[in-house]
Scaffold this motif. Sequence first.
Motif, mmCIF file in Angstrom:
data_model
loop_
_atom_site.group_PDB
_atom_site.id
_atom_site.type_symbol
_atom_site.label_atom_id
_atom_site.label_comp_id
_atom_site.label_asym_id
_atom_site.label_seq_id
_atom_site.Cartn_x
_atom_site.Cartn_y
_atom_site.Cartn_z
ATOM 1 N N ASP A 70 77.293 -57.760 -52.959
ATOM 2 C CA ASP A 70 77.481 -56.427 -53.552
ATOM 3 C C ASP A 70 76.143 -55.702 -53.658
ATOM 4 O OD1 ASP A 70 80.229 -56.855 -53.895
ATOM 5 O OD2 ASP A 70 79.958 -57.666 -55.928
ATOM 6 N N MET A 71 75.131 -56.460 -54.031
ATOM 7 C CA MET A 71 73.795 -55.866 -54.158
ATOM 8 C C MET A 71 73.263 -55.413 -52.798
ATOM 9 S SD MET A 71 73.216 -55.783 -57.347
ATOM 10 C CE MET A 71 71.490 -55.360 -57.428
ATOM 11 N N ILE A 72 73.537 -56.189 -51.768
ATOM 12 C CA ILE A 72 73.112 -55.823 -50.412
ATOM 13 C C ILE A 72 73.785 -54.507 -50.007
ATOM 14 C CG2 ILE A 72 73.188 -56.514 -47.970
ATOM 15 C CD1 ILE A 72 71.253 -58.234 -49.377
ATOM 16 N N GLU A 73 75.059 -54.334 -50.391
ATOM 17 C CA GLU A 73 75.771 -53.100 -50.051
ATOM 18 C C GLU A 73 75.186 -51.893 -50.777
ATOM 19 O OE1 GLU A 73 80.017 -53.429 -50.447
ATOM 20 O OE2 GLU A 73 80.048 -55.312 -49.324
ATOM 21 N N LEU A 74 74.521 -52.108 -51.899
ATOM 22 C CA LEU A 74 73.890 -51.016 -52.643
ATOM 23 C C LEU A 74 72.553 -50.580 -52.029
ATOM 24 C CD1 LEU A 74 74.444 -51.987 -56.374
ATOM 25 C CD2 LEU A 74 75.451 -50.079 -55.144
ATOM 26 N N LEU A 75 72.041 -51.388 -51.132
ATOM 27 C CA LEU A 75 70.725 -51.120 -50.559
ATOM 28 C C LEU A 75 70.587 -49.692 -50.012
ATOM 29 C CD1 LEU A 75 67.948 -52.293 -49.918
ATOM 30 C CD2 LEU A 75 68.873 -53.112 -47.764
ATOM 31 N N PRO A 76 71.531 -49.194 -49.178
ATOM 32 C CA PRO A 76 71.360 -47.811 -48.683
ATOM 33 C C PRO A 76 71.346 -46.783 -49.816
ATOM 34 C CG PRO A 76 73.017 -48.964 -47.400
ATOM 35 C CD PRO A 76 72.687 -49.842 -48.566
ATOM 36 N N PHE A 77 72.185 -46.978 -50.834
ATOM 37 C CA PHE A 77 72.245 -46.046 -51.953
ATOM 38 C C PHE A 77 70.929 -46.041 -52.727
ATOM 39 C CE2 PHE A 77 73.372 -45.251 -56.454
ATOM 40 C CZ PHE A 77 73.749 -43.928 -56.322
ATOM 41 N N THR A 78 70.409 -47.216 -53.019
ATOM 42 C CA THR A 78 69.144 -47.292 -53.753
ATOM 43 C C THR A 78 67.988 -46.751 -52.898
ATOM 44 O OG1 THR A 78 68.847 -49.590 -53.073
ATOM 45 C CG2 THR A 78 69.850 -49.207 -55.224
ATOM 46 N N GLY A 79 68.092 -46.982 -51.603
ATOM 47 C CA GLY A 79 67.080 -46.412 -50.698
ATOM 48 C C GLY A 79 67.080 -44.897 -50.766
ATOM 49 N N GLN A 80 68.267 -44.294 -50.857
ATOM 50 C CA GLN A 80 68.353 -42.836 -50.957
ATOM 51 C C GLN A 80 67.787 -42.334 -52.285
ATOM 52 O OE1 GLN A 80 72.387 -41.718 -50.125
ATOM 53 N NE2 GLN A 80 72.235 -42.278 -47.968
ATOM 54 N N ILE A 81 68.011 -43.098 -53.347
ATOM 55 C CA ILE A 81 67.442 -42.713 -54.641
ATOM 56 C C ILE A 81 65.916 -42.704 -54.562
ATOM 57 C CG2 ILE A 81 67.134 -43.436 -57.041
ATOM 58 C CD1 ILE A 81 69.987 -44.558 -56.933
ATOM 59 N N VAL A 82 65.365 -43.763 -53.985
ATOM 60 C CA VAL A 82 63.910 -43.864 -53.874
ATOM 61 C C VAL A 82 63.370 -42.755 -52.980
ATOM 62 C CG1 VAL A 82 62.017 -45.317 -53.042
ATOM 63 C CG2 VAL A 82 63.843 -46.312 -54.409
ATOM 64 N N VAL A 83 64.063 -42.456 -51.890
ATOM 65 C CA VAL A 83 63.632 -41.375 -51.000
ATOM 66 C C VAL A 83 63.665 -40.040 -51.751
ATOM 67 C CG1 VAL A 83 64.279 -40.038 -48.944
ATOM 68 C CG2 VAL A 83 64.213 -42.531 -48.852
ATOM 69 N N ALA A 84 64.697 -39.831 -52.570
ATOM 70 C CA ALA A 84 64.776 -38.590 -53.351
ATOM 71 C C ALA A 84 63.610 -38.491 -54.332
ATOM 72 C CB ALA A 84 66.106 -38.525 -54.097
ATOM 73 N N ILE A 85 63.286 -39.588 -54.985
ATOM 74 C CA ILE A 85 62.149 -39.591 -55.911
ATOM 75 C C ILE A 85 60.852 -39.346 -55.146
ATOM 76 C CG2 ILE A 85 60.783 -41.042 -57.466
ATOM 77 C CD1 ILE A 85 63.471 -42.361 -58.292
ATOM 78 N N ARG A 86 60.708 -40.034 -54.015
ATOM 79 C CA ARG A 86 59.504 -39.845 -53.196
ATOM 80 C C ARG A 86 59.392 -38.391 -52.723
ATOM 81 N NH1 ARG A 86 59.288 -41.908 -47.295
ATOM 82 N NH2 ARG A 86 60.695 -40.163 -47.298
ATOM 83 N N ASN A 87 60.503 -37.822 -52.279
ATOM 84 C CA ASN A 87 60.477 -36.437 -51.810
ATOM 85 C C ASN A 87 60.115 -35.479 -52.941
ATOM 86 O OD1 ASN A 87 61.081 -37.196 -49.226
ATOM 87 N ND2 ASN A 87 63.247 -36.696 -49.358
ATOM 88 N N ALA A 88 60.649 -35.730 -54.128
ATOM 89 C CA ALA A 88 60.305 -34.886 -55.272
ATOM 90 C C ALA A 88 58.805 -34.956 -55.549
ATOM 91 C CB ALA A 88 61.101 -35.303 -56.502
ATOM 92 N N ARG A 89 58.248 -36.159 -55.467
ATOM 93 C CA ARG A 89 56.800 -36.309 -55.675
ATOM 94 C C ARG A 89 56.001 -35.628 -54.567
ATOM 95 N NH1 ARG A 89 55.608 -42.260 -58.193
ATOM 96 N NH2 ARG A 89 56.589 -41.828 -60.194
ATOM 97 N N LEU A 90 56.475 -35.757 -53.336
ATOM 98 C CA LEU A 90 55.779 -35.100 -52.226
ATOM 99 C C LEU A 90 55.827 -33.584 -52.375
ATOM 100 C CD1 LEU A 90 56.880 -37.265 -49.165
ATOM 101 C CD2 LEU A 90 54.628 -37.150 -50.232
ATOM 102 N N ILE A 91 56.956 -33.064 -52.808
ATOM 103 C CA ILE A 91 57.069 -31.620 -53.012
ATOM 104 C C ILE A 91 56.101 -31.184 -54.102
ATOM 105 C CG2 ILE A 91 58.608 -29.821 -53.906
ATOM 106 C CD1 ILE A 91 60.871 -31.276 -52.338
ATOM 107 N N GLN A 92 55.996 -31.990 -55.151
ATOM 108 C CA GLN A 92 55.059 -31.675 -56.228
ATOM 109 C C GLN A 92 53.618 -31.706 -55.699
ATOM 110 O OE1 GLN A 92 55.053 -34.459 -59.487
ATOM 111 N NE2 GLN A 92 54.181 -32.969 -60.888
ATOM 112 N N LYS A 93 53.272 -32.732 -54.914
ATOM 113 C CA LYS A 93 51.928 -32.818 -54.345
ATOM 114 C C LYS A 93 51.661 -31.653 -53.391
ATOM 115 C CE LYS A 93 51.206 -37.820 -54.547
ATOM 116 N NZ LYS A 93 51.026 -39.043 -53.749
ATOM 117 N N LEU A 94 52.683 -31.304 -52.591
ATOM 118 C CA LEU A 94 52.535 -30.183 -51.661
ATOM 119 C C LEU A 94 52.301 -28.888 -52.427
ATOM 120 C CD1 LEU A 94 52.633 -29.060 -48.796
ATOM 121 C CD2 LEU A 94 55.112 -28.865 -49.046
ATOM 122 N N SER A 95 53.036 -28.703 -53.492
ATOM 123 C CA SER A 95 52.867 -27.508 -54.318
ATOM 124 C C SER A 95 51.453 -27.456 -54.895
ATOM 125 C CB SER A 95 53.904 -27.505 -55.435
ATOM 126 O OG SER A 95 53.712 -26.399 -56.277
#
Length: 164
Positions: free
Chosen positions: A33-58
């Motif tokens: 079940d945890m392995i199946e969550l991997l893509p979802f958690t990856g998307q969460i981390v990517v969203a957090i990373r993107n938010a940080r990158l947008i902040q750094k870009l700003s």
Amino acid sequence: MLFRSVVLEVEGEVVGFLFVDNLLTQRPITHEDMIELLPFTGQIVVAIRNARLIQKLSQAQEALISTERLRAVGELASGVAHNVNNILAAVLGYAELIQELPNVPPTVIQYAQTIEKAALDGANIVRRIQHFARKESKETRNLFDLDRKSTRLNSSHLVISYAV
């Protein structure tokens, strides 16, 4: 286990947790079940990373705009200083010529000396403006770049790391 946790990491820093439970069905959450969550958690981390990158870009954009404004002010100051310097050179030259003329009344010589002193004070101000303009034109800023991603899996929770 009726619940599991997923640690969310970006660049080695824990940025959050995802808690998963199965209280409705009371079915234990398995490693699969945890392995199946991997893509979802990856998307969460990517969203957090993107938010940080947008902040750094700003922040980088603001720094660049500020640098460009300072550069423009420096260029303007340099141009003004050059033009004022030309005017002061003429004023100073004529004030010196007046003092060297024969048969000039003492009051006129005093006036010429006052004009000469004012022109020299103005020249000092122009030098400070030119120093400011040179100092501001040398200012630079560095931007950032992207790197890579890594993941690791533990038996009780999933750890996802992204390096930016």
